[in-house]
Design a protein around this motif. Structure first.
Motif, PDB file in Angstrom:
ATOM      1  N   ASP A  78      40.931  34.154  34.036  1.00  0.00           N
ATOM      2  CA  ASP A  78      39.540  33.708  34.051  1.00  0.00           C
ATOM      3  C   ASP A  78      38.669  34.558  34.957  1.00  0.00           C
ATOM      4  OD1 ASP A  78      40.783  32.913  36.323  1.00  0.00           O
ATOM      5  OD2 ASP A  78      40.114  30.816  36.246  1.00  0.00           O
ATOM      6  N   ASP A  79      39.255  35.151  36.009  1.00  0.00           N
ATOM      7  CA  ASP A  79      38.469  36.014  36.902  1.00  0.00           C
ATOM      8  C   ASP A  79      38.614  37.490  36.550  1.00  0.00           C
ATOM      9  OD1 ASP A  79      41.072  36.423  37.586  1.00  0.00           O
ATOM     10  OD2 ASP A  79      40.811  36.047  39.740  1.00  0.00           O
ATOM     11  N   LYS A  80      39.278  37.772  35.406  1.00  0.00           N
ATOM     12  CA  LYS A  80      39.472  39.127  34.906  1.00  0.00           C
ATOM     13  C   LYS A  80      40.220  40.020  35.894  1.00  0.00           C
ATOM     14  CE  LYS A  80      35.440  38.988  31.892  1.00  0.00           C
ATOM     15  NZ  LYS A  80      34.195  39.661  31.454  1.00  0.00           N
ATOM     16  N   SER A  81      41.012  39.407  36.741  1.00  0.00           N
ATOM     17  CA  SER A  81      41.798  40.188  37.690  1.00  0.00           C
ATOM     18  C   SER A  81      43.060  40.763  37.061  1.00  0.00           C
ATOM     19  CB  SER A  81      42.168  39.320  38.903  1.00  0.00           C
ATOM     20  OG  SER A  81      42.953  38.188  38.481  1.00  0.00           O
ATOM     21  N   ASP A  82      43.436  40.245  35.926  1.00  0.00           N
ATOM     22  CA  ASP A  82      44.644  40.729  35.247  1.00  0.00           C
ATOM     23  C   ASP A  82      44.490  40.516  33.742  1.00  0.00           C
ATOM     24  OD1 ASP A  82      47.143  41.785  34.843  1.00  0.00           O
ATOM     25  OD2 ASP A  82      48.227  39.927  35.306  1.00  0.00           O
ATOM     26  N   PHE A  83      45.071  41.413  32.966  1.00  0.00           N
ATOM     27  CA  PHE A  83      45.087  41.266  31.503  1.00  0.00           C
ATOM     28  C   PHE A  83      46.363  41.915  30.965  1.00  0.00           C
ATOM     29  CE2 PHE A  83      43.446  45.504  31.990  1.00  0.00           C
ATOM     30  CZ  PHE A  83      43.913  46.194  30.884  1.00  0.00           C
ATOM     31  N   MET A  84      46.730  41.533  29.772  1.00  0.00           N
ATOM     32  CA  MET A  84      47.868  42.175  29.091  1.00  0.00           C
ATOM     33  C   MET A  84      47.582  42.249  27.598  1.00  0.00           C
ATOM     34  SD  MET A  84      50.826  39.243  29.300  1.00  0.00           S
ATOM     35  CE  MET A  84      50.556  37.556  28.792  1.00  0.00           C
TER      36      MET A  84
END
Length: 450
Positions: A343-349
C-alpha cells in the motif's frame, strides 16, 4: 465350350413348321415327351471366357477383363480361377436362363485384390463402366468379390432396386455367400446366390421371407467375457491414475512452497494425455485443480521486505511496473503478468504466467521475449503437375522486428492421385468394348464380409 438349353413347345399338328426350322438352324434339338407333344429345346450360345493375365495380382477398373466383347461371351470374370470349370459352366447357364426369361444382365467378378480401393466404390464404378443392364430398364446386377479384403458386393441397377433391395441383397449375401466362402467353397456360394436371385425374379412374393426372422446363417455371438475383462482393466487403470493425480495434488497442497511455485507445479500436472485416456477421474481432478489454481494465483500476498500486505494491480496500473516488451507480451497474450504492490509502494513483485496464445510464439533469439512468431507466407514457386513448388515462411519478432525466413517444399499437383493405379475413373480401358446393354447403377445393393 459351355452350353445350356431353354425349351420351346411346338403344338401338335405342326410338323411342316418344325421341319423347316430344323433345316434352317442346328441350334434346336427335339426331346420326346409323354403323350403326343414334341418339345424343341433352344441351345444356349457357347460361352467364351476373356483372356487373363496370370501374373497380375492387383486390379484397377481398367484392368478387369470384361466377360462381354469381341469373341467373348459369358457372365463371369475370374482371372485367378477361384471357380471350378464345371461350376462356372453351371453359373453361366443359370445367368443365361435368367437373362432369357427376365432380360436381367448379370456379371460375376472375382478379383484377388483392388489395392486400397473401397469395394463398394469399385463395384459402382465397374458397373457403370461396363454399363451392365438394358439401357431402357437399368436391370443390371454385379456380384463383385475382392479376395484379400474378404468382401462381396451386390451392385444393383435402378430398375432392379424395387425387387433386389438392399435388405434382399444383404440377406442373400449372409445366407449364401458368407457360410460357403468361409469354407472356401466360392463356386457353391456364387451358385446359390444366383439361384436365390432367379427365385426372387421368378416369384417376387418370395422376397417377403427375407424380412422375417428365418436367417440361415447367424454371426457368431460376441465373447462378452473379453469385453468384461477389458472394462475391468480400464476401470482399474482409472482408479490407479486417479489416485496418482489426486495424491500429487495433495502433496502440492501440503508442501511449504510459495503459492507461485504451487501454481506452476499443479498447472504442469493437470495437462497431458491422461485427460483423454481417463476422462472420468480427470474430469473431477480438473475441477479441483481449477479451483486450487485460482486460489494459488489470487491468494493474499505479503512483502518479504517488511511483511506488509500487497495488492494486485489492474492491467492499467501495471504500466508503471512493466517494460514495453512485457506489455507487448500481455497484448498478444503469450505471457500474462501479475503485479503485486504494498500500500505504501515500498515493495512490489512481478509474477509470470503462461498466456493462452503462447503456443503460437517462441522466445526471440535476439531480444529474448516471447514475441517471435509466423507473420506471413509467400509462394515463390507454384507447384505444377511435373515439378514441386516452394513456399517462404516469414517469422518476425513483434518486439525487436528480427526476421527469419524458412523455405518449405510444396508437393506436385495431383502427385498422389494422378498416377494411382487404383483410380476408379480410368478411361480407355479394356472393358470399353463391353457389349452389355447400357445400364447404370446409383449405388443400390449391399455387401457382406466373410
Amino acid at each position: 465350350m459351355w452350353c445350356c438349353t431353354t425349351s420351346t413347345i411346338l403344338a401338335q399338328g405342326a410338323p411342316v413348321i418344325l421341319d423347316s426350322i430344323l433345316e434352317s438352324t442346328d441350334s434346336l434339338v427335339l426331346e420326346p415327351q409323354a403323350g403326343e407333344q414334341t418339345k424343341a429345346v433352344l441351345q444356349a450360345p457357347i460361352f467364351r471366357a476373356p483372356k487373363y493375365d496370370a501374373e497380375k495380382q492387383m486390379y484397377a477398373i481398367s484392368d478387369v477383363p470384361s466377360p462381354r466383347g469381341e469373341n467373348i461371351s459369358g457372365y463371369i470374370s475370374d482371372p485367378k480361377d477361384y471357380l471350378d470349370v464345371v461350376v462356372e459352366r453351371r453359373i453361366n447357364t443359370l445367368l443365361y436362363e435368367l437373362e432369357q426369361k427376365s432380360s436381367v444382365e448379370t456379371a460375376v467378378v472375382l478379383l484377388p485384390s483392388i489395392g486400397q480401393e473401397v469395394p463398394k466404390d469399385f463395384a459402382v464404378a465397374l458397373f457403370n463402366s461396363w454399363k451392365i443392364g438394358k439401357s431402357d430398364t437399368d436391370n443390371g446386377l454385379l456380384i463383385l468379390t475382392v479376395m484379400d479384403q474378404r468382401r462381396t458386393e451386390f451392385e444393383v441397377g435402378y430398375g432392379l432396386e424395387p425387387i433386389l433391395t438392399d435388405v434382399v441383397c444383404f440377406r442373400i449375401g449372409v445366407n449364401e455367400i458368407v457360410p460357403s466362402f468361409k469354407a472356401g467353397a466360392y463356386g457353391l456360394g456364387i451358385e446359390n446366390a444366383v439361384l436365390r436371385v432367379k427365385e426372387f425374379m421368378a416369384n417376387p412374393d418370395a422376397i417377403d421371407e427375407v424380412y422375417g426372422f428365418g436367417v440361415d446363417y447367424e454371426e457368431p455371438a460376441i465373447d462378452w467375457g473379453w469385453l468384461h475383462l477389458i472394462v475391468s482393466i480400464y476401470a482399474l487403470l482409472c482408479v490407479i491414475f486417479g489416485f496418482r493425480f489426486f495424491g500429487q495434488a495433495y502433496d502440492i497442497q501440503r508442501s511449504k512452497d510459495e503459492y507461485y511455485d504451487k501454481y506452476h507445479r499443479l498447472d504442469r500436472l493437470k495437462f497431458g494425455c491422461a485427460q483423454v485416456l481417463f476422462p472420468l477421474p480427470m474430469f473431477f481432478f480438473s475441477r479441483i485443480a481449477k479451483r486450487r489454481l485460482k486460489h494459488y494465483r489470487f491468494a493474499p500476498r505479503f512483502s518479504k521486505k517488511n511483511g506488509r500486505p500487497m495488492a494486485l494491480l489492474t492491467n492499467y496500473d501495471e504500466i508503471d511496473y512493466l517494460r514495453e516488451a512485457q506489455l507487448l507480451e500481455e497484448e498478444i497474450r503469450t505471457i500474462l503478468y501479475d503485479v503485486w504492490v504494498t500500500d505504501d509502494k515500498s515493495d512490489f513483485m512481478i509474477l509470470e504466467y503462461k498466456g493462452p496464445n503462447g503456443r503460437n510464439y517462441t522466445n526471440c533469439s535476439e531480444c529474448g521475449y516471447k514475441s517471435f512468431g509466423k507473420n506471413k507466407s509467400y509462394v515463390s514457386k507454384p507447384p505444377t503437375f511435373y515439378e514441386e513448388g516452394q513456399r517462404i515462411d516469414y517469422y518476425v519478432c513483434r518486439n525487436c522486428n528480427y526476421v527469419e525466413e524458412e523455405f518449405a517444399v510444396i508437393a506436385m499437383i495431383g502427385s498422389s492421385s494422378s498416377s494411382s493405379s487404383g483410380s476408379l475413373h480410368s478411361s480407355s480401358n479394356s472393358s470399353s468394348s463391353s457389349s452389355f446393354g447400357g445400364g447404370s447403377s446409383g449405388g443400390g445393393g449391399a455387401g457382406v464380409s466373410w
